[in-house]
Design an enzyme around this catalytic site. Structure first.
Site, short mmCIF file in Angstrom:
data_model
loop_
_atom_site.label_atom_id
_atom_site.label_comp_id
_atom_site.label_asym_id
_atom_site.label_seq_id
_atom_site.Cartn_x
_atom_site.Cartn_y
_atom_site.Cartn_z
N HIS A 149 0.84 -1.21 0.00
CA HIS A 149 0.00 0.00 0.00
C HIS A 149 0.87 1.26 0.00
O HIS A 149 0.58 2.23 -0.69
CB HIS A 149 -0.86 0.06 1.27
CG HIS A 149 -1.90 -1.01 1.38
ND1 HIS A 149 -1.85 -2.00 2.32
CD2 HIS A 149 -3.03 -1.23 0.66
CE1 HIS A 149 -2.90 -2.79 2.20
NE2 HIS A 149 -3.64 -2.35 1.19
N ARG A 157 -4.25 -9.98 4.10
CA ARG A 157 -4.68 -11.28 4.62
C ARG A 157 -3.50 -12.21 4.95
O ARG A 157 -3.70 -13.24 5.59
CB ARG A 157 -5.66 -11.95 3.64
CG ARG A 157 -7.01 -11.23 3.62
CD ARG A 157 -8.07 -12.00 2.86
NE ARG A 157 -9.40 -11.45 3.07
CZ ARG A 157 -10.03 -10.61 2.24
NH1 ARG A 157 -9.43 -10.21 1.14
NH2 ARG A 157 -11.23 -10.16 2.52
#
Ligand code: PAF
Length: 276
Positions: A33, A184
């Site tokens: 990110h 995740r």
């Protein structure tokens, strides 16, 4: 970094910002990110990231409730990546009334691969991204190629609605062993984390088979699926598709191999564009 919790606050902060570059996220941020945010900073005058865990893109049995919410560390990371503005609405601020008006993406892209195993997922993604676009009004939006199908869907949506937004796809950030960075990954236990690199290794072996001239794609996919299953994975798919529209390839198409598989309770996805 300025933080907006509501749409009016965001509009107030952005004022007449000229070229806003936007990175939408669901938080629990990792280096992948942050590299999107760093890319955004080079593409606009103002960089905006959003954190919003979007209920609309989760199926009832999925991990909406347990999806990691890591507010303090996310803020620190965005700050150190040089993000100018963080838009972090709660559900009431983004969906003050039930979001009954939704974006239904082209089923030829949306109903295959992820869409087949997560029905309605891309309706949820496109709806929230359209809404976030309406709030942020970016000139540029940066999405990771790790979510290859999502990126294609957003590009298609932007084109079809003539939104004045340049969509930039950024390369997947990977750990040293090849595992694609994902929020995740934090669900994996120690043993699973070691095993997890098998997914990207499988994609590389599929790519190699294609580069070596194998043309029976169904056989390559089946072999890769069986190899994952033999190592304890539960694969949803390993699929060779054409890069342009994710449909079944014909000869001469540029290809991408995409996979989704469950390791223990964690479902991971990854893909690799195949240079030939
Ligand atoms: O890729 C994600 O994190 C999400 O699907 C997105 C684009 C932020 C929409 O909720």
């Amino acid at each position: 970094m300025q933080i907006a919790r509501t749409i009016p606050e965001l509009r107030e902060i952005l004022g007449d910002a000229r070229r806003t570059a936007f990175v939408p996220t669901m938080g629990n941020l990792h280096e992948g990110h942050l590299s999107l945010v760093k890319t955004a900073r080079t593409l606009g005058d103002v960089s905006v990231a959003s954190i919003f865990v979007n209920r609309l893109q989760f199926l009832p049995h999925e991990d909406f409730d347990t999806y990691p919410r890591t507010w303090d560390s996310d803020c620190d990371k965005l700050q150190s990546a040089g993000c100018d503005v963080l838009f972090a609405p709660d559900e009431k601020a983004l969906y003050p009334e039930p979001q009954t008006c939704k974006v239904h993406p082209d089923p030829r892209i949306a109903d295959t691969l992820e869409g087949e195993f997560r029905p309605g997922f891309f309706i949820g993604v496109c709806t929230v991204v359209m809404k976030l676009f309406a709030c942020v009004q970016p000139r540029v939006a940066v999405f990771g190629k790790k979510d290859y199908q999502q990126l294609m869907m957003i590009r298609h949506m932007v084109r079809q609605f003539a939104l004045p937004i340049e969509v930039v796809g950024a390369e997947t950030s990977r750990a040293e062993d090849g595992l694609a960075l994902s929020s995740r990954n934090g669900y994996l236990d120690k043993q699973e984390r070691i095993q997890a690199s098998q997914l990207s290794a499988t994609l590389r072996s599929v790519a190699q088979a294609v580069r070596d001239g194998e043309r029976d794609f169904a056989a390559i996919e089946a072999r890769a699926t069986m190899a994952l299953a033999a190592r304890g994975w539960k694969p949803d798919y390993v699929a060779l598709r054409r890069q342009s529209d994710l449909q079944a390839p014909t000869s001469g198409d540029a290809l991408v191999v995409l996979a989704a598989a469950r390791l223990g309770n964690t479902r991971l996805i990854d893909n690799l564009e195949i240079e030939q």
